[in-house]
Motif scaffolding. Structure first.
Motif, PDB file in Angstrom:
ATOM      1  N   GLY A 172       0.648  -1.404   0.107  1.00 55.24           N
ATOM      2  CA  GLY A 172      -0.128  -0.225  -0.092  1.00 55.24           C
ATOM      3  C   GLY A 172       0.769   1.427   0.057  1.00 55.24           C
ATOM      4  N   GLY A 173       2.232   1.226   0.703  1.00 52.96           N
ATOM      5  CA  GLY A 173       3.020   2.497   0.791  1.00 52.96           C
ATOM      6  C   GLY A 173       2.331   3.435   1.467  1.00 52.96           C
ATOM      7  N   ARG A 174       3.029   4.592   0.935  1.00 59.28           N
ATOM      8  CA  ARG A 174       2.490   5.953   1.868  1.00 59.28           C
ATOM      9  C   ARG A 174       1.122   6.358   1.783  1.00 59.28           C
ATOM     10  NH1 ARG A 174       7.806   9.833   1.051  1.00 59.28           N
ATOM     11  NH2 ARG A 174       9.243   8.772   2.100  1.00 59.28           N
ATOM     12  N   ARG A 175       0.448   6.202   0.655  1.00 60.26           N
ATOM     13  CA  ARG A 175      -0.818   6.603   0.445  1.00 60.26           C
ATOM     14  C   ARG A 175      -1.891   5.767   1.191  1.00 60.26           C
ATOM     15  NH1 ARG A 175      -2.347   6.802  -5.594  1.00 60.26           N
ATOM     16  NH2 ARG A 175      -3.965   7.991  -4.938  1.00 60.26           N
ATOM     17  N   LEU A 176      -1.537   4.498   1.445  1.00 61.26           N
ATOM     18  CA  LEU A 176      -2.302   3.710   2.404  1.00 61.26           C
ATOM     19  C   LEU A 176      -2.060   4.023   3.952  1.00 61.26           C
ATOM     20  CD1 LEU A 176      -4.255   1.438   2.887  1.00 61.26           C
ATOM     21  CD2 LEU A 176      -2.627  -0.155   2.770  1.00 61.26           C
ATOM     22  N   LEU A 177      -0.823   4.472   4.298  1.00 57.09           N
ATOM     23  CA  LEU A 177      -0.765   4.699   5.694  1.00 57.09           C
ATOM     24  C   LEU A 177      -1.367   6.212   5.977  1.00 57.09           C
ATOM     25  CD1 LEU A 177       2.954   3.639   6.144  1.00 57.09           C
ATOM     26  CD2 LEU A 177       0.912   2.697   7.114  1.00 57.09           C
ATOM     27  N   THR A 178      -1.226   6.955   4.812  1.00 55.54           N
ATOM     28  CA  THR A 178      -1.919   8.374   4.766  1.00 55.54           C
ATOM     29  C   THR A 178      -3.544   8.219   5.159  1.00 55.54           C
ATOM     30  OG1 THR A 178      -0.284   9.336   3.660  1.00 55.54           O
ATOM     31  CG2 THR A 178      -2.314  10.506   3.680  1.00 55.54           C
ATOM     32  N   ALA A 179      -3.955   7.176   4.264  1.00 51.35           N
ATOM     33  CA  ALA A 179      -5.430   7.146   4.545  1.00 51.35           C
ATOM     34  C   ALA A 179      -5.803   6.371   5.848  1.00 51.35           C
ATOM     35  CB  ALA A 179      -5.759   5.865   3.348  1.00 51.35           C
ATOM     36  N   GLY A 180      -5.155   5.483   6.170  1.00 51.08           N
ATOM     37  CA  GLY A 180      -5.365   5.081   7.406  1.00 51.08           C
ATOM     38  C   GLY A 180      -5.277   5.969   8.715  1.00 51.08           C
ATOM     39  N   GLY A 181      -4.137   6.808   8.493  1.00 48.83           N
ATOM     40  CA  GLY A 181      -4.004   7.962   9.437  1.00 48.83           C
ATOM     41  C   GLY A 181      -4.825   8.883   9.625  1.00 48.83           C
ATOM     42  N   ILE A 182      -5.586   9.249   8.381  1.00 52.39           N
ATOM     43  CA  ILE A 182      -6.708  10.271   8.343  1.00 52.39           C
ATOM     44  C   ILE A 182      -7.649   9.561   9.139  1.00 52.39           C
ATOM     45  CG2 ILE A 182      -8.459  11.205   6.881  1.00 52.39           C
ATOM     46  CD1 ILE A 182      -6.377  11.437   4.843  1.00 52.39           C
ATOM     47  N   TYR A 183      -8.208   8.458   9.048  1.00 47.20           N
ATOM     48  CA  TYR A 183      -9.142   8.024   9.773  1.00 47.20           C
ATOM     49  C   TYR A 183      -8.833   7.861  11.212  1.00 47.20           C
ATOM     50  CZ  TYR A 183     -12.684   5.921   6.193  1.00 47.20           C
ATOM     51  OH  TYR A 183     -13.716   5.921   5.402  1.00 47.20           O
ATOM     52  N   LEU A 184      -7.674   7.287  11.629  1.00 44.32           N
ATOM     53  CA  LEU A 184      -7.227   7.152  13.051  1.00 44.32           C
ATOM     54  C   LEU A 184      -7.203   8.776  13.750  1.00 44.32           C
ATOM     55  CD1 LEU A 184      -4.759   4.812  12.867  1.00 44.32           C
ATOM     56  CD2 LEU A 184      -6.738   4.363  13.882  1.00 44.32           C
ATOM     57  N   LEU A 185      -6.698   9.792  12.973  1.00 41.14           N
ATOM     58  CA  LEU A 185      -6.592  10.798  13.535  1.00 41.14           C
ATOM     59  C   LEU A 185      -7.950  11.732  13.727  1.00 41.14           C
ATOM     60  CD1 LEU A 185      -4.680  13.411  14.136  1.00 41.14           C
ATOM     61  CD2 LEU A 185      -4.956  14.166  11.935  1.00 41.14           C
ATOM     62  N   LEU A 186      -8.951  11.404  12.797  1.00 34.75           N
ATOM     63  CA  LEU A 186     -10.232  12.135  13.192  1.00 34.75           C
ATOM     64  C   LEU A 186     -10.974  11.348  14.146  1.00 34.75           C
ATOM     65  CD1 LEU A 186     -11.375  13.075   9.318  1.00 34.75           C
ATOM     66  CD2 LEU A 186     -10.386  14.438  11.442  1.00 34.75           C
ATOM     67  N   VAL A 198      -9.963  10.851   2.097  1.00 35.11           N
ATOM     68  CA  VAL A 198      -9.250   9.759   1.448  1.00 35.11           C
ATOM     69  C   VAL A 198      -9.749   9.491   0.088  1.00 35.11           C
ATOM     70  CG1 VAL A 198      -8.931   7.180   1.710  1.00 35.11           C
ATOM     71  CG2 VAL A 198      -8.720   8.468   3.769  1.00 35.11           C
ATOM     72  N   ALA A 199     -10.960   9.545  -0.133  1.00 37.26           N
ATOM     73  CA  ALA A 199     -11.455   9.224  -1.647  1.00 37.26           C
ATOM     74  C   ALA A 199     -10.872  10.433  -2.602  1.00 37.26           C
ATOM     75  CB  ALA A 199     -12.933   9.378  -1.603  1.00 37.26           C
ATOM     76  N   ARG A 200     -10.791  11.603  -1.962  1.00 33.04           N
ATOM     77  CA  ARG A 200     -10.235  12.525  -2.685  1.00 33.04           C
ATOM     78  C   ARG A 200      -8.512  12.541  -2.878  1.00 33.04           C
ATOM     79  NH1 ARG A 200     -11.833  17.887  -3.549  1.00 33.04           N
ATOM     80  NH2 ARG A 200     -10.464  19.623  -3.936  1.00 33.04           N
ATOM     81  N   THR A 201      -7.852  11.904  -2.029  1.00 30.96           N
ATOM     82  CA  THR A 201      -6.512  11.751  -1.981  1.00 30.96           C
ATOM     83  C   THR A 201      -6.317  10.643  -3.180  1.00 30.96           C
ATOM     84  OG1 THR A 201      -6.276  12.055   0.502  1.00 30.96           O
ATOM     85  CG2 THR A 201      -4.526  10.762  -0.690  1.00 30.96           C
ATOM     86  N   TYR A 202      -7.235   9.680  -3.346  1.00 30.55           N
ATOM     87  CA  TYR A 202      -7.058   8.669  -4.329  1.00 30.55           C
ATOM     88  C   TYR A 202      -7.873   9.076  -5.668  1.00 30.55           C
ATOM     89  CZ  TYR A 202      -4.847   5.047  -1.485  1.00 30.55           C
ATOM     90  OH  TYR A 202      -3.900   4.107  -0.591  1.00 30.55           O
ATOM     91  N   GLY A 203      -8.318  10.224  -5.769  1.00 29.78           N
ATOM     92  CA  GLY A 203      -8.856  10.444  -7.002  1.00 29.78           C
ATOM     93  C   GLY A 203     -10.324   9.796  -7.348  1.00 29.78           C
ATOM     94  N   TYR A 204     -11.094   9.359  -6.390  1.00 34.70           N
ATOM     95  CA  TYR A 204     -12.243   8.590  -6.516  1.00 34.70           C
ATOM     96  C   TYR A 204     -13.353   9.466  -6.996  1.00 34.70           C
ATOM     97  CZ  TYR A 204     -10.289   3.901  -5.140  1.00 34.70           C
ATOM     98  OH  TYR A 204      -9.563   2.675  -5.259  1.00 34.70           O
ATOM     99  N   GLY A 205     -14.509   8.823  -7.669  1.00 34.29           N
ATOM    100  CA  GLY A 205     -15.608   9.841  -8.033  1.00 34.29           C
ATOM    101  C   GLY A 205     -16.445   9.591  -6.804  1.00 34.29           C
ATOM    102  N   PRO A 206     -17.781   9.930  -7.191  1.00 28.85           N
ATOM    103  CA  PRO A 206     -18.731  10.061  -6.224  1.00 28.85           C
ATOM    104  C   PRO A 206     -19.338   8.607  -5.841  1.00 28.85           C
ATOM    105  CG  PRO A 206     -19.302  11.691  -8.147  1.00 28.85           C
ATOM    106  CD  PRO A 206     -18.154  10.586  -8.399  1.00 28.85           C
ATOM    107  N   GLU A 207     -19.480   7.856  -6.593  1.00 28.55           N
ATOM    108  CA  GLU A 207     -20.047   6.364  -6.060  1.00 28.55           C
ATOM    109  C   GLU A 207     -19.017   5.741  -5.230  1.00 28.55           C
ATOM    110  OE1 GLU A 207     -20.429   7.566  -8.965  1.00 28.55           O
ATOM    111  OE2 GLU A 207     -22.569   7.566  -9.313  1.00 28.55           O
TER     112      GLU A 207
END
Length: 407
Positions: free
Chosen positions: A85-99, A314-323
């Motif tokens: 997953g690398g840094r992006r996955l750690l960043t995603a998990g970190g966002i969830y944990l921080l909030l 997190v979705a914005r970080t990965y560039g995901y759309g609405p769904e």
């Protein structure tokens, strides 16, 4: 409790839990809150049939259920997932944990039940239920979706955080006197974890040879003995027994016998985990549940809001759309087994009595609301499209998120 009474109580507990779980399955309700409800209805604090008059009679069975839960989680945990997953996955998990952990800590201090209680609540509100979340993904047919890799990756990061958090929390809530004793207990705990982590990293070949056997019966006895023994040593050294079991699972997962162990431990985990949740329900007093209804409602609302915000970030970080963004934002709401583990620790440490009732009510509410919210992710996706239309979502590469593991 006599021998016959013990057998009657155990048999009744299993059957009551099974009956409610089968009934709830028709309405899509997860099993965890139903097992707790069975304990509540048949415990000493509710009128009618009392199957178990003293919750302490199930204490050892409950402890074994907790050990098997974390042992199985260790078997499923893959450090390679984090590396892929690398840094992006750690960043995603970190966002969830921080909030979520941050919101839980602030909420705990706002309740003014005590500093140790606030630290427990930080973990309770901060960690999703991997069991319920995975079941939601399977039930809704989302396992093969690209965003599911990210969701499961966040669970992996949360699981790792939980292991470290429990190790750090144990000496704090266990009543260590003064900063020196707290640091000493924490050092012993982390030293023990480092030894087990080194065994998981470098000793799997040796452990694999020691435990390898053709006979399934001997293999079950071997891994069960190892998990329970190390859990006991963990408890003596000031580490939560469940974390010792988790590390044994992590070690055995890397051996050639790992797939067989996962298959063999599954029914044991299910049976004794049901008893763990049932025993937790036995200790609940409905009057206390009513007394914490306000904080439970506030905490549930806070968790839903924080998870939606975290998911969208997190979705914005990965560039995901609405769904897919809506799927991510609504799937990780449920709380379950990890919150109850923290609740069991709080009870054994003699913390504020309202804490266990709060945790039980909170888990009941979110374990039921979680699947409902995830199922209606389309409403959030519709709102997101109305606010800002987005291009089709790119599928992440193999390096960006872990491959979903069967749980």
């Amino acid at each position: 409790m006599g021998h016959a009474d013990t057998l009657l109580a155990m048999g009744g507990a299993f059957l009551a839990a099974a009956f409610l779980a089968r009934l709830g399955a028709r309405f899509g309700v997860p099993t965890i809150p139903l097992f707790m409800l069975a304990g509540l209805l048949l415990g000493p604090h509710t009128p009618g049939l009392v199957l178990v008059s003293d919750p302490h009679d199930f204490e050892m069975l409950s402890a074994l259920g907790l050990v098997l839960l974390l042992f199985y989680l260790g078997l499923e945990f893959k450090l390679d997932d984090l590396r892929r997953g690398g840094r992006r996955l750690l960043t995603a998990g970190g966002i969830y944990l921080l909030l979520n952990v941050g919101a839980g800590l602030g909420f705990g201090f706002a309740l003014d039940w005590g500093a140790r209680e606030a630290l427990v609540l930080a973990g309770v509100l901060g960690i999703s239920s991997s069991a319920i979340v995975t079941k939601i993904l399977i039930d809704l047919g989302r396992i093969s979706r690209p965003e599911t890799r990210l969701i499961l990756g966040v669970i992996v990061v949360e699981d790792l955080f939980l292991a470290l958090y429990l190790a750090a929390l144990q000496p704090v809530i266990g009543g260590a006197e003064g900063a020196g004793e707290t640091l000493l207990q924490a050092a012993k705990a982390f030293g023990f974890l480092l030894v087990l982590a080194a065994a998981a990293r470098y000793g799997t070949r040796l452990v694999g040879r020691l435990i390898q056997v053709r006979d399934n019966e001997l293999l079950v006895i071997s891994f069960l003995g190892a998990a329970v023994l190390v859990a006991g040593v963990s408890e003596l050294l000031g580490v939560a027994d469940a974390i010792g079991a988790f590390m044994v699972g992590l070690i055995l997962a890397g051996t050639s016998s790992g797939p067989r162990i996962r298959k063999l431990v599954h029914p044991l985990r299910d049976a004794f985990a049901a008893i763990f949740f049932f025993a937790f329900g036995l200790a609940l007093d409905p009057a206390r549940l009513v007394s914490v209804a306000g904080p439970v409602a506030a905490a549930a609302a806070l968790t839903i809001v924080m998870n939606v915000i975290a998911g969208l970030l997190v979705a914005r970080t990965y560039g995901y759309g609405p769904e897919p963004a809506a799927d991510i934002a609504t799937t990780l709401v449920a709380r379950g087994e990890f919150a109850l583990i923290l609740g069991a620790m709080a009870v054994s440490a003699g913390l504020d009595g309202r804490l266990s009732s709060f945790i039980a009510g909170y888990v009941l509410v979110l374990a039921i609301l979680g699947p409902v919210i995830a199922k209606r992710a389309d409403l959030l996706a519709r709102a997101l499209r109305a606010v800002r239309p987005a291009p089709p979502s790119p599928a992440p590469s193999e390096e960006e998120a872990p491959v979903p593991a069967e749980r």
